[in-house]
Scaffold this active site. Structure first.
Site, PDB file in Angstrom:
ATOM      1  N   HIS A  22       0.822  -1.216   0.000  1.00  0.00           N
ATOM      2  CA  HIS A  22       0.000   0.000   0.000  1.00  0.00           C
ATOM      3  C   HIS A  22       0.855   1.264   0.000  1.00  0.00           C
ATOM      4  O   HIS A  22       2.062   1.231   0.286  1.00  0.00           O
ATOM      5  CB  HIS A  22      -0.916   0.009   1.231  1.00  0.00           C
ATOM      6  N   GLU A 106      -2.041  -7.088   7.564  1.00  0.00           N
ATOM      7  CA  GLU A 106      -0.712  -7.018   8.159  1.00  0.00           C
ATOM      8  C   GLU A 106      -0.670  -7.888   9.415  1.00  0.00           C
ATOM      9  O   GLU A 106      -1.707  -8.216  10.004  1.00  0.00           O
ATOM     10  CB  GLU A 106      -0.364  -5.554   8.499  1.00  0.00           C
TER      11      GLU A 106
END
Length: 275
Positions: A22, A106
């Site tokens: 990202h 994550e």
């Protein structure tokens, strides 16, 4: 048996994975641990980074798109797809859909979520661990992360093979865009290297995964027996009604295959020179 008319190899399915981290967030800028709970959106630079990688990928034909459910990942994914749509790379219905998958989140860092990265380095040093291998209190271990990303990879193999059973005579190349996070992508690559024999640098844990960097992996599945009957029995209802883990396990039990993974590009961010 699975097939892919593009390479005309009976019992073989090939596909490409493009892995994207990202764009930048304020927590990245402040060097704070984001994990899963500190879900900041892209800052201005992160949006520019996402647009830049989007334009860098505007000639790619993605057939599958998967994304972590965090804001920073979905925003990055949507910017990429919007630019990709503008360049005509659409699915048959005119929309390039993407799928949210929580397994692409994550690593959960427990008590250190939202804390400075310096705190992680300090605690890891005190425990004589590499910071990427250290597990804080209430955090997710590297082994737990490896299990969930392996589950996702098996699911992806299932999806590619299910499509292949319907695509005899088609030359569409399968290409999955996967938007996730630095820790998760590093775990994914480590898994591909250790379990599936992908040729990667031995010091992968020390390699920096920059915001919106790109990694490209070519995957070849070679089936060792005739699985056509099982694949045809895997109906859409089964795939959508059963848990993905159960489907993947069933697929693994019925279909013997070898995985060959080749790293074409590792943590490349040359596109950032355009920022």
């Amino acid at each position: 048996m699975c097939w892919n008319a593009l390479d005309n190899e009976p019992g073989v399915v090939r596909f490409t994975m493009t892995l994207i981290r990202h764009g930048q967030t304020i927590n990245n800028l402040l060097q704070k641990i984001q994990g899963q709970k500190s879900d900041a959106s892209l800052n201005w630079k992160g949006q520019v980074q996402a647009l830049t990688i989007a334009r860098h990928l505007n000639d790619q034909k993605f057939t599958h798109v998967y994304c972590s459910d965090t804001q920073r990942a979905t925003q990055t994914c949507e910017i990429i797809l919007k630019e990709n749509e503008r360049n005509g790379n659409l699915k048959t219905d005119g929309i390039l859909h993407y799928y949210i998958d929580k397994r692409l989140r994550e690593r959960y860092m427990g008590v250190l979520e939202g804390k400075p990265i310096a705190d992680l380095k300090k605690l890891a040093k005190q425990s004589n661990h590499h910071q990427k291998l250290f597990t804080p209190d209430d955090g997710e271990s590297p082994e737990e992360v490896a299990r969930r990303i392996d589950s996702f990879f098996k699911f992806l193999c299932v999806e590619m093979c299910r499509e292949s059973k319907f695509s005899e005579g088609s030359n569409r190349h399968k290409h999955a865009l996967i938007v996730s996070h630095s820790g998760l992508l590093r775990s994914f690559l480590t898994l591909l290297g250790q379990k599936y024999g992908c040729n990667l640098p031995h010091d992968i844990l020390d390699v920096s995964c920059k915001n919106t960097s790109r990694t490209v992996i070519e995957v070849k599945l070679t089936f060792l027996d005739d699985n056509r009957e099982f694949l045809h029995d895997m109906s859409d209802e089964m795939f959508h009604d059963e848990s993905v883990d159960r489907v993947a396990k069933s697929f693994e039990n019925h279909c013997r295959f070898q995985v060959e993974a080749s790293c074409i590009m590792l943590f490349n961010f040359d596109h950032l020179k355009f920022v």
